[in-house]
Design a protein around this motif. Structure first.
Motif, PDB file in Angstrom:
ATOM      1  N   TYR A 131       0.817  -1.216   0.000  1.00 29.16           N
ATOM      2  CA  TYR A 131       0.000   0.000   0.000  1.00 29.16           C
ATOM      3  C   TYR A 131       0.852   1.267   0.000  1.00 29.16           C
ATOM      4  N   ALA A 132       2.156   1.122  -0.199  1.00 27.67           N
ATOM      5  CA  ALA A 132       3.073   2.263  -0.182  1.00 27.67           C
ATOM      6  C   ALA A 132       3.994   2.216  -1.387  1.00 27.67           C
ATOM      7  N   ASP A 133       4.080   3.317  -2.105  1.00 26.15           N
ATOM      8  CA  ASP A 133       5.012   3.401  -3.220  1.00 26.15           C
ATOM      9  C   ASP A 133       6.454   3.505  -2.717  1.00 26.15           C
ATOM     10  N   THR A 134       6.626   4.191  -1.589  1.00 16.98           N
ATOM     11  CA  THR A 134       7.956   4.326  -0.997  1.00 16.98           C
ATOM     12  C   THR A 134       8.083   3.281   0.103  1.00 16.98           C
ATOM     13  N   LYS A 135       8.880   2.260  -0.186  1.00 15.74           N
ATOM     14  CA  LYS A 135       9.053   1.112   0.706  1.00 15.74           C
ATOM     15  C   LYS A 135      10.441   1.219   1.333  1.00 15.74           C
ATOM     16  N   ILE A 136      10.479   1.537   2.633  1.00 19.96           N
ATOM     17  CA  ILE A 136      11.739   1.832   3.311  1.00 19.96           C
ATOM     18  C   ILE A 136      12.093   0.705   4.282  1.00 19.96           C
ATOM     19  N   ALA A 137      13.353   0.292   4.246  1.00 22.95           N
ATOM     20  CA  ALA A 137      13.882  -0.670   5.216  1.00 22.95           C
ATOM     21  C   ALA A 137      14.988   0.026   5.994  1.00 22.95           C
ATOM     22  N   VAL A 138      15.039  -0.215   7.303  1.00 20.04           N
ATOM     23  CA  VAL A 138      16.160   0.300   8.083  1.00 20.04           C
ATOM     24  C   VAL A 138      17.409  -0.484   7.707  1.00 20.04           C
ATOM     25  N   LYS A 139      18.549   0.114   7.948  1.00 20.80           N
ATOM     26  CA  LYS A 139      19.831  -0.468   7.535  1.00 20.80           C
ATOM     27  C   LYS A 139      20.008  -1.909   8.001  1.00 20.80           C
ATOM     28  N   HIS A 142      15.806  -7.252   8.172  1.00 20.54           N
ATOM     29  CA  HIS A 142      15.909  -8.625   7.689  1.00 20.54           C
ATOM     30  C   HIS A 142      16.108  -8.590   6.172  1.00 20.54           C
ATOM     31  N   PRO A 143      16.904  -9.514   5.618  1.00 21.55           N
ATOM     32  CA  PRO A 143      17.168  -9.523   4.172  1.00 21.55           C
ATOM     33  C   PRO A 143      15.902  -9.580   3.302  1.00 21.55           C
ATOM     34  N   ALA A 144      14.865 -10.232   3.758  1.00 20.91           N
ATOM     35  CA  ALA A 144      13.624 -10.282   2.972  1.00 20.91           C
ATOM     36  C   ALA A 144      13.004  -8.893   2.844  1.00 20.91           C
ATOM     37  N   VAL A 145      13.200  -8.070   3.847  1.00 16.19           N
ATOM     38  CA  VAL A 145      12.654  -6.711   3.824  1.00 16.19           C
ATOM     39  C   VAL A 145      13.508  -5.817   2.935  1.00 16.19           C
ATOM     40  N   THR A 146      14.822  -5.911   3.061  1.00 22.75           N
ATOM     41  CA  THR A 146      15.685  -5.074   2.216  1.00 22.75           C
ATOM     42  C   THR A 146      15.527  -5.443   0.740  1.00 22.75           C
ATOM     43  N   ARG A 147      15.246  -6.689   0.463  1.00 23.04           N
ATOM     44  CA  ARG A 147      15.038  -7.129  -0.926  1.00 23.04           C
ATOM     45  C   ARG A 147      13.808  -6.458  -1.538  1.00 23.04           C
ATOM     46  N   GLU A 148      12.763  -6.249  -0.745  1.00 24.80           N
ATOM     47  CA  GLU A 148      11.520  -5.641  -1.241  1.00 24.80           C
ATOM     48  C   GLU A 148      11.535  -4.117  -1.194  1.00 24.80           C
ATOM     49  N   ALA A 149      12.432  -3.546  -0.410  1.00 26.27           N
ATOM     50  CA  ALA A 149      12.472  -2.088  -0.236  1.00 26.27           C
ATOM     51  C   ALA A 149      13.049  -1.394  -1.465  1.00 26.27           C
ATOM     52  N   ASN A 150      12.609  -0.146  -1.673  1.00 24.62           N
ATOM     53  CA  ASN A 150      13.222   0.675  -2.705  1.00 24.62           C
ATOM     54  C   ASN A 150      14.030   1.821  -2.096  1.00 24.62           C
ATOM     55  N   TRP A 151      14.188   1.771  -0.770  1.00 26.95           N
ATOM     56  CA  TRP A 151      15.019   2.747  -0.058  1.00 26.95           C
ATOM     57  C   TRP A 151      15.486   2.063   1.222  1.00 26.95           C
ATOM     58  N   ILE A 152      16.788   2.039   1.438  1.00 26.51           N
ATOM     59  CA  ILE A 152      17.359   1.477   2.661  1.00 26.51           C
ATOM     60  C   ILE A 152      18.093   2.602   3.368  1.00 26.51           C
ATOM     61  N   THR A 153      17.762   2.817   4.634  1.00 28.15           N
ATOM     62  CA  THR A 153      18.385   3.909   5.378  1.00 28.15           C
ATOM     63  C   THR A 153      19.864   3.627   5.625  1.00 28.15           C
ATOM     64  N   THR A 154      20.605   4.675   5.916  1.00 29.01           N
ATOM     65  CA  THR A 154      22.013   4.514   6.274  1.00 29.01           C
ATOM     66  C   THR A 154      22.169   4.250   7.767  1.00 29.01           C
ATOM     67  N   LYS A 155      21.105   4.514   8.536  1.00 26.27           N
ATOM     68  CA  LYS A 155      21.116   4.320   9.988  1.00 26.27           C
ATOM     69  C   LYS A 155      20.297   3.081  10.355  1.00 26.27           C
ATOM     70  N   PRO A 156      20.715   2.356  11.381  1.00 25.01           N
ATOM     71  CA  PRO A 156      19.915   1.209  11.833  1.00 25.01           C
ATOM     72  C   PRO A 156      18.710   1.645  12.656  1.00 25.01           C
ATOM     73  N   GLY A 157      17.766   0.732  12.816  1.00 25.01           N
ATOM     74  CA  GLY A 157      16.590   0.985  13.637  1.00 25.01           C
ATOM     75  C   GLY A 157      16.962   1.326  15.068  1.00 25.01           C
ATOM     76  N   GLY A 158      16.301   2.343  15.616  1.00 24.88           N
ATOM     77  CA  GLY A 158      16.561   2.777  16.985  1.00 24.88           C
ATOM     78  C   GLY A 158      17.736   3.713  17.116  1.00 24.88           C
ATOM     79  N   PHE A 159      18.429   3.964  16.037  1.00 26.01           N
ATOM     80  CA  PHE A 159      19.635   4.799  16.076  1.00 26.01           C
ATOM     81  C   PHE A 159      19.609   5.885  15.007  1.00 26.01           C
ATOM     82  N   GLY A 160      18.419   6.439  14.752  1.00 17.34           N
ATOM     83  CA  GLY A 160      18.312   7.560  13.839  1.00 17.34           C
ATOM     84  C   GLY A 160      17.746   7.264  12.468  1.00 17.34           C
ATOM     85  N   ALA A 161      17.301   6.034  12.211  1.00 19.84           N
ATOM     86  CA  ALA A 161      16.730   5.702  10.899  1.00 19.84           C
ATOM     87  C   ALA A 161      15.470   6.515  10.619  1.00 19.84           C
ATOM     88  N   VAL A 162      14.619   6.672  11.623  1.00 17.54           N
ATOM     89  CA  VAL A 162      13.384   7.437  11.442  1.00 17.54           C
ATOM     90  C   VAL A 162      13.719   8.899  11.170  1.00 17.54           C
TER      91      VAL A 162
END
Length: 184
Positions: A131-139, A142-162
């Motif tokens: 339901y989202a054109d912009t699919k974001i995964a935190v750095k 999980h690999p299944a999520v990064t595979r589907e994402a069209n944007w991967i953050t440079t920061k990990p979850g809980g450490f500034g990704a948001v």
């Protein structure tokens, strides 16, 4: 097509331009706003750590006119309190089927996928992506999520990704340098 330069590196100009029509950012909680760890005490108390920079980013993004929602599989008073303090209007907890929750939210708000971004870190979050054109995964997603994402953050979850996502969206909207306020 070219690239847009952000504080966090470059993203495609096409992705950057699409952010200008963003109306809703939908976030998972554990692994996105937090590092994914849950601290449990002997008496059943639960603790989570939230980064204040992420909080400031969410408040600034809301002040920029972008709605924010959270969809999480767990139910937690900590999440309710934190998201309420950040002026998040749509707090959906205890929802294991995130695709259904996302579909209902987008329908209720009258939004189509090109107006929506979703950020996640693990497989239950994949349902939000349809339901989202912009699919974001935190750095550190999980690999299944990064595979589907069209944007991967440079920061990990809980450490500034948001915050990274909020800053780049506000840069696209032209509001990044105009918003100021207290960190939370």
């Amino acid at each position: 097509m070219g690239h847009a330069v952000t504080f966090y590196g470059v993203i495609s100009e096409e992705r950057f331009e699409k952010l200008k029509s963003l109306k809703l950012l939908v976030c998972d909680i554990d692994g996105v706003f937090s590092d994914g760890r849950i601290y449990l005490g002997n008496d059943g108390e639960e603790l989570k750590a939230f980064h204040t920079r992420d909080g400031y980013g969410i408040k600034a993004l809301v002040n920029s006119g972008v709605d924010v929602a959270v969809i999480t599989g767990r139910d937690s008073k900590i999440v309710q309190n934190r998201m309420t303090a950040l002026n998040v209007k749509h707090i959906i907890q205890g929802q294991e089927n995130k695709a259904d929750a996302m579909a209902e939210l987008c329908a209720r708000l009258g939004l189509n996928p090109n107006q929506v971004a979703a950020i996640g870190d693990d497989m239950p979050d994949l349902g939000m992506y349809q339901y989202a054109d912009t699919k974001i995964a935190v750095k550190d997603a999980h690999p299944a999520v990064t595979r589907e994402a069209n944007w991967i953050t440079t920061k990990p979850g809980g450490f500034g990704a948001v915050r990274e996502v909020c800053d780049i969206v506000m840069q696209a909207l032209g509001t990044l340098d105009t918003l100021h306020g207290a960190s939370v």
